[in-house]
Design an enzyme around this catalytic site. Structure first.
Site, PDB file in Angstrom:
ATOM      1  N   SER A  79       1.176  -1.065   0.537  1.00 15.55           N
ATOM      2  CA  SER A  79      -0.154  -0.217   0.107  1.00 15.55           C
ATOM      3  C   SER A  79       0.573   0.911   0.055  1.00 15.55           C
ATOM      4  CB  SER A  79      -0.718   0.556   1.313  1.00 15.55           C
ATOM      5  OG  SER A  79      -1.661   1.258   1.075  1.00 15.55           O
ATOM      6  N   ASP A  96      -5.724  -3.536  -2.732  1.00 15.20           N
ATOM      7  CA  ASP A  96      -4.498  -2.984  -2.473  1.00 15.20           C
ATOM      8  C   ASP A  96      -3.740  -4.706  -1.046  1.00 15.20           C
ATOM      9  OD1 ASP A  96      -3.107  -2.505   0.483  1.00 15.20           O
ATOM     10  OD2 ASP A  96      -4.721  -0.389   0.682  1.00 15.20           O
TER      11      ASP A  96
END
Length: 486
Positions: free
Chosen positions: A47, A166
């Site tokens: 991320s 993600d």
């Protein structure tokens, strides 16, 4: 801790807008322990940590990367709903920042060293991408690693024909279990480089391999991960990352010599803050690294941060003094703008929706095909589950209705083939193949299943008639005999 003849890795945790903490840590490592970055076998990130890892591996300007984080947070805070405002496009913003700061040959430096954590949409498994064929592919990998479903959009991006979201959903701190991995996290816990909160709470929360101590400060940090805090808070977080990086290097004896903090001309006496740093380092060596080093002065930290990041931090603390900003900050103007939100929000939403639709047109065929495949897969999964559940209840239902009897002896007179054929149903006698028999059998099963959910509410005709209680039958009325007709 990590001699030069051994191998080690560096891993950055995902943290949303708190990624400015990673910028401070990376700046400290690049400035005071460059061999730790240059000789690392792999540098991983998930991320927001993937963005810092990419900048660190490719040699991009960390100051510009930190300035971009602050600018994006300030842009998100201008809107009524923050990052959830329809006009705020997180994916487009990240892509533009990476295109601006990454060099042209970034994919060559990143291949084999950089590891980006991704979550595959099809099965939810974690995938670490380490090889990149172009700059666009490297940027797309970062976009996939930072794409939070619903928060960033509904249709996940694709990389090499595979949809990813993600990476923090499946593995927020890659390779944390290895002892030779230096873990970096903005949440206080058991990571190697993390804030040291003065809390007596020993409870720990582990979220996708990330250690988070259960205290109020971490709860505040979690609340600011997706909704950016004020620029002053981001500035403090960046300085905190720089401090924690220095603490880690001093505790493990990894400070590069000659120390940049102590490299002064012979004619110039050491500054008071440098003397404090020397005394603190000596005290740390004497105590064996058990006591926490007192944090250096803020001015001293700002002097050694990257110049671009230093300028961004200073600009974030200063408010513009132009006439338009002064008028917009007045209380009557702010109240008027808040009252106009129900009227301006639909208009802004319509404009942003139109712009996103036009930008989506090149990817419409591929996205429509993917949505069709996903819808078919979901329907097939539901049908299999329903069929399996009904199949488990059907034998027990039939066992309560069908009574099987075991014959103790064969019939005395053998039945002929014609007699056997008469016993079978007509649809089995007329079937030409085994496939026809199986098709008829499935049809009977469907009719039987439909009958299980039907309730017979038909009443017999005489069910609603009023009945007279049983008793002696009444005598028929006696009529006088009629005279014969004349």
């Amino acid at each position: 801790m990590f001699p030069k003849e051994t191998t080690w890795n560096i891993s950055f945790a995902g943290c949303g807008f708190l990624g400015v903490y990673h910028i401070g840590v990376a700046s400290c490592l690049r400035e005071h322990a460059p061999f730790l970055v240059a000789n690392a076998t792999h540098i991983y990130g998930a991320s927001a940590g993937a963005l810092t890892a990419t900048a660190l591996v490719t040699g991009a300007c960390l100051g510009e990367a930190g300035a971009n984080i602050i600018e994006v947070s300030k842009e998100a805070r201008k809107r009524f709903l923050g990052p959830l405002h329809p006009s705020f496009n997180m994916v487009k913003t990240i892509r533009g920042c990476l295109l601006k700061i990454l060099p042209a040959d970034c994919y060559e430096c990143a291949s084999g060293r950089l590891g980006i954590s991704l979550t595959r949409v099809s099965d939810g498994e974690n995938v670490i991408i380490t090889h990149f064929n172009s700059k666009e592919e490297l940027i797309q990998a970062n976009v996939c690693s930072t794409f939070i479903p619903v928060y960033c959009g509904l249709i996940p991006p694709s990389l090499q024909g595979v949809r990813y979201v993600d990476g923090g959903i499946s593995d927020n701190l890659p390779l944390y279990e290895l002892k030779n991995t230096i873990t970096v996290s903005p949440f206080s816990g058991e990571s190697d480089i993390c804030p040291q909160d003065s809390s007596t709470n020993i409870h720990e929360l582990r979220v996708t391999n990330t250690s988070i101590q259960f205290n109020l400060r971490n709860l505040y940090r979690l609340s600011k991960a997706l909704f950016p805090p004020e620029p002053l808070v981001l500035r403090e977080m960046c300085k905190q990352g720089y401090r924690d990086g220095l603490r880690f290097l001093r505790r493990n004896g990894l400070l590069n010599r000659p120390n940049p903090l102590l490299a002064l001309p012979p004619s110039q006496p050491p500054a008071p803050e440098d003397a404090d740093a020397q005394e603190g380092a000596v005290a740390m060596e004497r105590t064996g690294g058990k006591d926490h080093l007192p944090p250096p002065r803020e001015d001293h930290i700002l002097e050694h941060l990257p110049s671009r990041l230093n300028e961004a931090l200073l600009e974030a603390c200063m408010e513009p003094t132009d006439l338009l900003t002064t008028l917009s900050n007045m209380l009557p103007v702010r109240l008027a703008m808040a009252m106009m939100v129900p009227y301006t929000l639909p208009l802004e939403s319509a404009v942003s929706f139109t712009i996103r639709l036009l930008e989506w047109l090149p990817d419409v065929p591929e996205d429509i095909r993917w949505m069709k495949e996903q819808t078919g897969s979901i329907c097939q999964y539901l049908m299999i589950r329903a069929k399996r559940k009904l199949g488990n209840h059907l034998p027990s239902r039939l066992s309560g209705q069908v009574v099987l009897r075991r014959a103790r002896s064969l019939p005395s007179v053998p039945l002929s083939c014609a007699a056997y054929s008469e016993v079978l149903p007509s649809w089995m006698r007329n079937s030409l193949s085994l496939g026809d028999v199986l098709a008829k059998w499935e049809e009977c099963q469907r009719q039987l299943l439909l009958g299980l959910f039907c309730t017979n509410v038909a009443f017999p005709p005489d069910a609603l008639r009023m009945r007279v209680p049983a008793g002696p039958a009444p005598e028929p009325p006696q009529h006088p005999p009629s005279s014969p007709p004349c």
